[in-house]
Design a protein around this motif. Sequence first.
Motif, mmCIF file in Angstrom:
data_model
loop_
_atom_site.group_PDB
_atom_site.id
_atom_site.type_symbol
_atom_site.label_atom_id
_atom_site.label_comp_id
_atom_site.label_asym_id
_atom_site.label_seq_id
_atom_site.Cartn_x
_atom_site.Cartn_y
_atom_site.Cartn_z
ATOM 1 N N ARG A 186 -6.649 -1.819 90.500
ATOM 2 C CA ARG A 186 -6.118 -2.631 89.403
ATOM 3 C C ARG A 186 -7.161 -2.832 88.303
ATOM 4 O O ARG A 186 -6.816 -2.975 87.135
ATOM 5 C CB ARG A 186 -5.609 -3.956 89.943
ATOM 6 C CG ARG A 186 -4.356 -3.737 90.808
ATOM 7 C CD ARG A 186 -4.113 -4.893 91.731
ATOM 8 N NE ARG A 186 -3.817 -6.110 90.998
ATOM 9 C CZ ARG A 186 -2.667 -6.349 90.393
ATOM 10 N NH1 ARG A 186 -1.717 -5.438 90.437
ATOM 11 N NH2 ARG A 186 -2.480 -7.461 89.751
ATOM 12 N N LEU A 223 -7.154 0.255 86.160
ATOM 13 C CA LEU A 223 -6.022 0.342 85.243
ATOM 14 C C LEU A 223 -6.028 -0.773 84.219
ATOM 15 O O LEU A 223 -5.080 -0.916 83.445
ATOM 16 C CB LEU A 223 -4.722 0.295 86.044
ATOM 17 C CG LEU A 223 -4.507 1.527 86.907
ATOM 18 C CD1 LEU A 223 -3.476 1.263 87.963
ATOM 19 C CD2 LEU A 223 -4.090 2.698 86.040
ATOM 20 N N GLY A 224 -7.080 -1.599 84.254
ATOM 21 C CA GLY A 224 -7.174 -2.669 83.264
ATOM 22 C C GLY A 224 -6.244 -3.828 83.526
ATOM 23 O O GLY A 224 -5.926 -4.583 82.627
ATOM 24 N N MET A 225 -5.785 -3.987 84.754
ATOM 25 C CA MET A 225 -4.882 -5.106 85.050
ATOM 26 C C MET A 225 -5.631 -6.289 85.597
ATOM 27 O O MET A 225 -5.132 -7.417 85.582
ATOM 28 C CB MET A 225 -3.830 -4.679 86.052
ATOM 29 C CG MET A 225 -2.895 -3.713 85.439
ATOM 30 S SD MET A 225 -1.715 -3.180 86.603
ATOM 31 C CE MET A 225 -1.008 -1.859 85.680
ATOM 32 N N GLU A 254 -9.483 -7.998 85.321
ATOM 33 C CA GLU A 254 -10.719 -7.893 84.574
ATOM 34 C C GLU A 254 -11.897 -7.899 85.545
ATOM 35 O O GLU A 254 -11.953 -8.755 86.414
ATOM 36 C CB GLU A 254 -10.845 -9.070 83.619
ATOM 37 C CG GLU A 254 -11.703 -8.726 82.450
ATOM 38 C CD GLU A 254 -12.117 -9.937 81.664
ATOM 39 O OE1 GLU A 254 -12.123 -11.051 82.229
ATOM 40 O OE2 GLU A 254 -12.464 -9.764 80.496
ATOM 41 N N GLN A 262 -10.708 -1.479 80.364
ATOM 42 C CA GLN A 262 -10.170 -2.712 79.797
ATOM 43 C C GLN A 262 -9.581 -2.489 78.409
ATOM 44 O O GLN A 262 -8.970 -3.380 77.850
ATOM 45 C CB GLN A 262 -11.263 -3.782 79.718
ATOM 46 C CG GLN A 262 -11.726 -4.264 81.077
ATOM 47 C CD GLN A 262 -10.581 -4.814 81.905
ATOM 48 O OE1 GLN A 262 -9.882 -5.714 81.496
ATOM 49 N NE2 GLN A 262 -10.366 -4.228 83.082
ATOM 50 N N PRO A 295 -2.040 2.592 74.676
ATOM 51 C CA PRO A 295 -0.807 3.147 75.232
ATOM 52 C C PRO A 295 -0.893 4.662 75.446
ATOM 53 O O PRO A 295 -0.369 5.181 76.422
ATOM 54 C CB PRO A 295 0.238 2.780 74.188
ATOM 55 C CG PRO A 295 -0.279 1.556 73.538
ATOM 56 C CD PRO A 295 -1.771 1.713 73.533
ATOM 57 N N ARG A 318 -2.636 5.267 78.589
ATOM 58 C CA ARG A 318 -1.786 4.934 79.732
ATOM 59 C C ARG A 318 -0.780 6.049 80.000
ATOM 60 O O ARG A 318 -0.400 6.294 81.142
ATOM 61 C CB ARG A 318 -1.044 3.624 79.499
ATOM 62 C CG ARG A 318 -1.957 2.431 79.592
ATOM 63 C CD ARG A 318 -1.167 1.143 79.681
ATOM 64 N NE ARG A 318 -2.058 0.009 79.591
ATOM 65 C CZ ARG A 318 -2.763 -0.453 80.617
ATOM 66 N NH1 ARG A 318 -2.646 0.104 81.802
ATOM 67 N NH2 ARG A 318 -3.581 -1.463 80.467
ATOM 68 N N ILE A 374 -2.099 8.442 82.409
ATOM 69 C CA ILE A 374 -2.393 7.986 83.764
ATOM 70 C C ILE A 374 -1.090 7.592 84.447
ATOM 71 O O ILE A 374 -0.336 6.765 83.934
ATOM 72 C CB ILE A 374 -3.317 6.749 83.741
ATOM 73 C CG1 ILE A 374 -4.566 7.038 82.915
ATOM 74 C CG2 ILE A 374 -3.693 6.347 85.156
ATOM 75 C CD1 ILE A 374 -5.387 5.815 82.624
ATOM 76 N N TYR A 405 0.681 5.765 87.558
ATOM 77 C CA TYR A 405 0.274 4.759 88.542
ATOM 78 C C TYR A 405 1.475 4.382 89.388
ATOM 79 O O TYR A 405 2.527 4.023 88.873
ATOM 80 C CB TYR A 405 -0.280 3.535 87.815
ATOM 81 C CG TYR A 405 -0.530 2.330 88.696
ATOM 82 C CD1 TYR A 405 -1.219 2.470 89.901
ATOM 83 C CD2 TYR A 405 -0.086 1.069 88.322
ATOM 84 C CE1 TYR A 405 -1.458 1.363 90.711
ATOM 85 C CE2 TYR A 405 -0.323 -0.042 89.113
ATOM 86 C CZ TYR A 405 -1.010 0.116 90.311
ATOM 87 O OH TYR A 405 -1.233 -0.978 91.097
#
Lengths: 308, 133, 673
Positions: free
Chosen positions: A49, A52-54, A56, A70, A74, A77, A80, A82
């Motif tokens: 997580r 994936l920058g979810m 911190e 971080q 878009p 993303r 990637i 996930y």
Amino acid sequence: MSEYVIETKGLTRYFGKTCVVSELDLKVPKGSIFGFLGRNGAGKSTTIRMLLGMVEPTRGSAHVLGKNSQELSPQDRARIGYLPEGHHVYGWMTVEECGKFQASFYPHWNHTIFDAVLSHFRLDRKNKAGNLSRGQRAGLCLALVLAPEPELLILDDPALGLDPVARRSLIQSMLYVTRKTDRTILFSSHLLSDVERVADEIAVLDRGVLRASCKLDTFRSHVRQFVIKHNGKEPPLPDFPGLLQTFRTDTEISLTFANISHDEEHHIRSLEVHSIEEIQLSLEDAFVTYVGERGEKSFFTKDLEGVK
Amino acid sequence: MSLQFDITPGSPEPIYEQIEGHIRRQIATGSLVEGDQLPPVRTLAEQLTVNPNTVARAYAELTAEGLVESRTGRGVFVAPRRQIFSEEERNRRFHRAAWRFFDETAFLDIPVPEMVRRLEAAWPDYFRKTPTP
Amino acid sequence: MKALFWKEFRENLKWAILAMGIIIAAMAYSLRYNPNEFYSFQREVWQGLQSSQFLMVTVFGFPVVGLALGFLQILTELRRDQWAFLVHRPVTRKQVFWGKAIPGGILYLLATGIPLAGTAWWLATPGNMPAPFDIRQLLPGTVDLLTGLCFYFAALLSGIIQGPWYGRRALPLVATCFAATCAKVYSFPMATSGVALVLICILLAAAATHGAAGIFRRTSGIGRAALVLTYLFAINVLLGWFWVGWDIVFPGKPYSYKDYALFKTGEVVVTTREANWYKNVVTLDGREIKPEKSSFDWQDFLNASYLYLKPYTYYSNYRETQRLFNQIYTNSSSPYLWYYVRSVGSFQAFSMIGKSCHGFLGPDGFAPENDPAKAGSFQLLRSSYGTDDIVATEDGVYLPDLNAETIKKIFSLGPDEKMRSATIIYNRSNNDAPKDYAIATSRFIYILPHDGPRIQIPISVDPEKFQGLELYRTSEGYTLIYSTWWGDGKIGPELVKVSPQGAIVSQTSLPQLRQTYERTWRMWVSDALNPLGARLWNQANIWAFHGLGFSDSTPIWTWKAKDRNKALIYWMVATIVGLVCAGAVQVPLRRTEFKGQRLGWTLFVFFFSLGGLLAFWIANDWPRRIACPACGRKRSVERETCEHCGAGWPAPKQDGTEIWEGLTEEATPPAAR
């Protein structure tokens, strides 16, 4: 672009006072199928997580596809894929609608792949996603995540709860993805036989700390077990630094090592005992010994003997 | 061409060794003869559902043993039969195999001469049909 | 984005429809009408969109709907992996937020706005409610609609903020109560701007916080300011609740109020009332009068007739119907309900059975329902019609008889005379006796006895000077007391005795009554705690709204020097408290993570003192501090190097069992760094 699609430096995360991921330096080479192993709560999902920058990071950094995780745009993303744990889909959509919904976000959407995965998992497009079985849902999720043809695929325990057939399909899909050599897969799993089939490289996370990161075969060849048979009198054993586990019966000692040196191996082989034998460990045994409790081991059942 | 066998993940024997063993046996029994082409790495990997690198490693080991040879751009072929192991290596390998054999047979109460006789009798069978692993 | 809209609409439509159903049912129940019960518990149903039952639905129902829709939209999706599935796609976090907020907001507006508009339409249709309808009656409901929208966005905000439920996340919800309080302010522009301010703050905070994945540090500057302001509103509300609770647990001395009155003997007395009951009664020369019974009651005093001078709509709340129309209580056997409707300028009758308009009664007499102009129009000067039975208008005084549907002009103004006020002089002994009337104009005060000629008292009533006028009938004639009710001290209370023929017998200035307004320490504390920022804001508001004519209060700089200096003591206290707080905040501000924000935070804390400190503390993330492995002092886990000794973090302990792909290769263990 660097040869690593994922690169973390000193990645650390605290939840309150507990450090769940500690000083993680992980490098995932481009084009590899990277198995991310560890017991429950070892920090695998948190790491993913963070990648994936979810979540911190408390400190340290993670770069994915060359971008700070971080600050993923878009566009990043879209590159990637996930698959979160638990294969979530919106239950009220039909399989078809799920595809349309997802496709509307991606600049690139390969319908052929989407259809192929659906038919591989024998999914009816008119079916409501909420009525699918676990395996079918996994298939749908996989189709959704593969159709944009991501450069990097991150799968968080994709095999969880799947039957052997669905699992096999999953693995085949993973192998299919890496047909193109610049595609990379990072996946976490508890099913060592699956890992053994598909992974080139593995990383072992133990209580938030990275303890191994190497080729799968390297890991296997570095965890070695010796069984020493003696006639009731145990030979004197020095303190081996790489000793993972000792298991004793009346006439046998089994020693498992990581990174045993030539000198140590020589020392063991020259012990004056009845016999010394090296046992080849399966990946699962090697892993269990590696991340299990250290030192003297006894059967779990022995602890239960006192219980009435 | 295709190779018919299964691999068993989760066994103490690594997958690449299992692949190696199967191919070695097929060459030994004559199922594969000199000049036969082995399936491409990726094909075999998808057939067995394993990582292509694992197959590649098995092929590499077989190449190192001299059982197969890779011809650039065309694929991997069964090599002409020759002995590439040193005397010492051959002894070591035989010793290891013998130990595995004795592990299985020590408690069958078959005297050694009888065993030798039966081994001799089984030898031609080994070449006649592909044994089940 | 379109796909997100579609998803959110599809997922939340059912909840919006459910909410709309509940709201419709509640509204229908609040407006249920039964002619047989019309005078009992449904007393206010004629007020329609402004009846208190209906406003209960909008005041409580709309926020509950907003909160529920918001939470259903965000909390059901915040489960970790489901949220990850939503967020991990080629969209920004902001897009995810608007993808939720726009459809959600529209659904909320539909769920509440459709019932509101529908009710308005139903009420506007003749034959459904025996009462007039004015489109401005929609205003309170609309303001509540906006208040509910605050709750909706607060739910979205509260869902995403990272932090404990009881603190950081609950506070935006508390802040919405500030909007709810604003909505009740009597002036519509003030109420709307208050609600809009809270709404904008919460919306900006929600959008920015979603954009930063709930992490304050990564929130944009505007978003941070909006969030901190939201917290400030919440703290304000909490403080209000605290004082309310305090006053319940520790009730202070009851508020006492001194007033001049005429004792039943005709003697002028000073009454002290506490909790609306007479505590003691003292004559002007200081003699205390003892009650004959256990205590005084209203029968011991003469009845005052009040000649109010404030205009009709002056203090009416936009949530109430006063500015638009008023019901006139007529004989309950009448088949009609009568209203004074300002926009028409006449009395309007509605049939209780057919619920439709029956006709109009204006200065020119009765007019049927289809020709209101025939009745003429007059503008009421005072709101007291229902109790006084007479109508004071700009050109005279009328005496309507609603049951007979006739009207009679009982007083016409002389040349250069302006109407001020009119009232009934009560006859306590006999309620049904013929009534006498008192009328105040710019030249005289007239008394119209039922059985004699008109009496003319030479007192000219100037609304600028007169704050209130009480008229008593005594055995020796009439007594007037006009006083300065609002304590502003322009003129002292005057006592005027008038003979039955209207000649002034005596005129004395009464001493101004000092209300013993006892300031308890709790008032002192709450006043001193009122920070500089709030005071300035308040003054700015007063200035703005006074300038626009919406407020009666005047800014402090227009006060008299004496009053201003007294008030400025509190301003000074607030400044000192602000300075102390600004000093205190320098301690945490020394940390490096506040670099570049120090001036902003210092000013903020200076202006909002304790509340500002609290908001500062709540809003910011405070990284856990643990003992430094090198020097042993506490250091932040978020920083790479120790603040005290500069040491980095040690690599995880290695015990030789770590397996790497060859120590010389890239995958170097941390130990080898």
